[in-house]
Motif scaffolding. Sequence first.
Motif, short mmCIF file in Angstrom:
data_model
loop_
_atom_site.label_atom_id
_atom_site.label_comp_id
_atom_site.label_asym_id
_atom_site.label_seq_id
_atom_site.Cartn_x
_atom_site.Cartn_y
_atom_site.Cartn_z
N LEU A 207 128.23 115.39 58.49
CA LEU A 207 127.84 114.78 59.63
C LEU A 207 129.65 114.57 60.82
O LEU A 207 129.87 114.65 61.23
N ARG A 208 130.14 113.62 59.23
CA ARG A 208 131.45 113.23 60.02
C ARG A 208 132.30 114.11 60.63
O ARG A 208 133.24 114.40 61.41
N ASN A 221 114.43 114.62 62.17
CA ASN A 221 112.41 115.33 61.95
C ASN A 221 112.87 114.73 60.34
O ASN A 221 111.93 115.44 59.45
N VAL A 222 113.60 114.26 59.74
CA VAL A 222 113.35 113.77 58.26
C VAL A 222 114.19 112.64 57.94
O VAL A 222 113.50 112.14 56.95
N GLY A 223 115.00 111.65 58.10
CA GLY A 223 114.57 110.08 57.84
C GLY A 223 115.41 110.01 57.29
O GLY A 223 116.76 110.90 56.28
N GLY A 224 115.46 109.09 55.95
CA GLY A 224 116.18 108.64 54.98
C GLY A 224 117.63 109.18 55.32
O GLY A 224 118.51 108.52 56.10
N ALA A 229 123.36 108.16 58.70
CA ALA A 229 124.48 109.50 58.68
C ALA A 229 124.50 109.33 60.69
O ALA A 229 126.04 109.12 61.01
N ALA A 230 122.94 109.32 61.07
CA ALA A 230 123.21 109.31 62.25
C ALA A 230 123.83 107.69 63.20
O ALA A 230 124.81 108.24 63.75
N PRO A 258 117.55 102.48 56.84
CA PRO A 258 119.30 102.28 56.94
C PRO A 258 120.04 100.99 56.59
O PRO A 258 119.86 100.49 57.30
N LYS A 259 121.36 101.01 55.86
CA LYS A 259 122.05 99.77 55.40
C LYS A 259 122.85 99.95 56.86
O LYS A 259 123.42 98.16 56.09
#
Length: 332
Positions: A207-208, A221-224, A229-230, A258-259
């Motif tokens: 993604l970056r 739509n996915v999560g995790g 990342a988003a 998410p961390k």
Amino acid sequence: MINREWHLLSRPVGWPKPEDFALVEAEIRQPGTGEVLVRNKFLSVDPYMRGRMSAAKSYVAPFELGKAMQGGAVGEVVASGAEGIAVGDHVLHFGGWREYATFDAKQAVKVDPDAAPLSTYLGVLGMTGLTAYAGLLRTASFKEGDSVFVSGAAGAVGSQVGQIAKLKGASRVIGSAGSDEKVKLLVEEYGFDAAFNYKNGPVAEQLREAAPDGVDVYFDNVGGDHLEAAIGQLNVHGRIAICGMISVYNNTEPAPGPKNLARLIQTRGRIEGLLVGDHYDLQPQFVQEVGAWVRSGELKYRETVVEGIENNLEAFLGVLRGDNTGKMIVKL
């Protein structure tokens, strides 16, 4: 007359198994006053149905064990006890997972098979299309010039989100998908500016690379790892619309969050959940605008069609695996 319909026999633990379901025969009930009998022609299978197989409290009641499951369907009226709906009319309703359905006519919406193919009323012009439209424009507050990231971008909802964003003036649209073939489809047919196969490496890194200037809107739509990342690439005042989290639907243990949620403080970012049922007031606007794009060819769509009621369960499992490109439809 005998009807074939799918029943849930036991509540799946983890991935649904064939033995959790049964295709059974049942007598077709003739309609009473105010009811209609419909011969289904197309059935919808959707990720949210996995949640209804659990007994956990949610926004919609769970499927009842030993009874026919429900889902979107479109079919032809073969008997009517209701004013305003005649034999031969075509209607959209939620008596899916079966060949015939008898129900209160108030639950039926008449559709025009001459205006658009019947299957589109379950997808691009139906609930999934409205989900994309409302989620992007209302929940995520999309505005012209935004950079948009969509996960599950080759699916029924995601593919429309990306295209609507482009048609509305997005500066950049990025999608993730689960195969190189789907990535190619996103860029070459749907007009995404960039796309990547999440199986080819860490999502955050890909993604970056695809969105070096960050993203203003993330449609999830996915999560995790996609959500994490988003958040990592979210611009100041960025918005995240949570439509689904298919990556965790079959988990037997709670998935870690998410961390990097603390980054939302820095970006003043916003995360909001999305249920299409809250946005039916947009239906007329949606049909008018998206219908015009479909007719003109500006908005493209794909359907993955599985034939036969006996393959309804396999079609649903295929959605969970990501086998479909665009809307998964069962044709009877």
